[in-house]
Write a protein that holds these residues in place. Structure first.
Motif, PDB file in Angstrom:
ATOM      1  N   LYS A 135      26.932  11.491  10.402  1.00  0.00           N
ATOM      2  CA  LYS A 135      28.365  11.639  10.291  1.00  0.00           C
ATOM      3  C   LYS A 135      28.557  11.816   8.555  1.00  0.00           C
ATOM      4  O   LYS A 135      29.117  10.558   8.167  1.00  0.00           O
ATOM      5  N   LEU A 141      30.997  17.904   9.469  1.00  0.00           N
ATOM      6  CA  LEU A 141      31.963  17.558  10.660  1.00  0.00           C
ATOM      7  C   LEU A 141      32.598  19.029  10.998  1.00  0.00           C
ATOM      8  O   LEU A 141      33.194  19.271  12.012  1.00  0.00           O
ATOM      9  N   LEU A 152      26.336  13.339  16.883  1.00  0.00           N
ATOM     10  CA  LEU A 152      26.601  12.818  15.588  1.00  0.00           C
ATOM     11  C   LEU A 152      26.230  11.430  15.578  1.00  0.00           C
ATOM     12  O   LEU A 152      26.532  10.714  16.622  1.00  0.00           O
TER      13      LEU A 152
END
Length: 180
Positions: A135, A141, A152
């Motif tokens: 992440k 994202l 993730l």
């Protein structure tokens, strides 16, 4: 300006798929892959630690292939040498066409602390390869949305190892065209 437009990097998926057919990687065993510059920001040491953890837990027998070069290569090489599974970690250096490696990998892992768009993720997805990513801040994202959010992980070996194990043992159907 009174208007701002974001224009993503162009990705020629058909060209990538064609290049992915250029050769068969010389490794005839299941492997996990990372491709990119080998810099501290790419956090390849995290991937090696997660890989080592999975091997210690006897959850995988895959090899780990790292394609790329950069100023953190000595650190990454040292981390690989410290792993009890060093014979299963392959530092391939720079490869002009990494797409066959992407196509034949069981999983592509991006371990970056910070990433722009994350073109390498899109390239792996264009090759039909399952992906996991940290992440990291910024464009990751934007790519890892919908069903991909399950893949993730946090910036630690335990979280990455868990996601690698999940991705390797689940049947994942990728519809690349819906992602771009």
């Amino acid at each position: 300006p009174n208007r701002l437009n974001v224009i993503g990097n162009p990705l020629k998926a058909e060209e990538i798929r064609k290049k992915a057919e250029a050769f068969l990687p010389e490794l005839n065993e299941p492997y996990i892959l990372s491709v990119g510059r080998v810099t501290p920001n790419k956090n390849i040491s995290l991937l090696i630690d997660a890989y080592t953890l999975l091997r210690e837990q006897e959850k995988i027998t895959h090899k780990l292939v790292i394609v790329g070069t950069g100023h953190d290569l000595d650190n990454v090489r040292r981390r690989a040498e410290e792993s009890p599974y060093k014979e299963s970690i392959f530092l391939m250096g720079q490869i002009s066409n990494p797409y066959p490696w992407m196509k034949h990998a069981d999983l592509f892992v991006l371990s970056s602390k910070l990433e722009g768009l994350g073109m390498v993720l899109l390239e792996a997805l264009a090759c039909g390869t399952k992906v996991i990513s940290t992440k990291s801040q910024s464009g990751i994202l934007d790519i890892m949305q919908g069903d991909l959010t399950r893949y993730l992980c946090e910036q630690n070996p335990e979280s990455m190892a868990e996601r690698i194990d999940t991705a390797l043992h689940e049947e994942v159907t990728l519809d690349f065209e819906s992602l771009v």
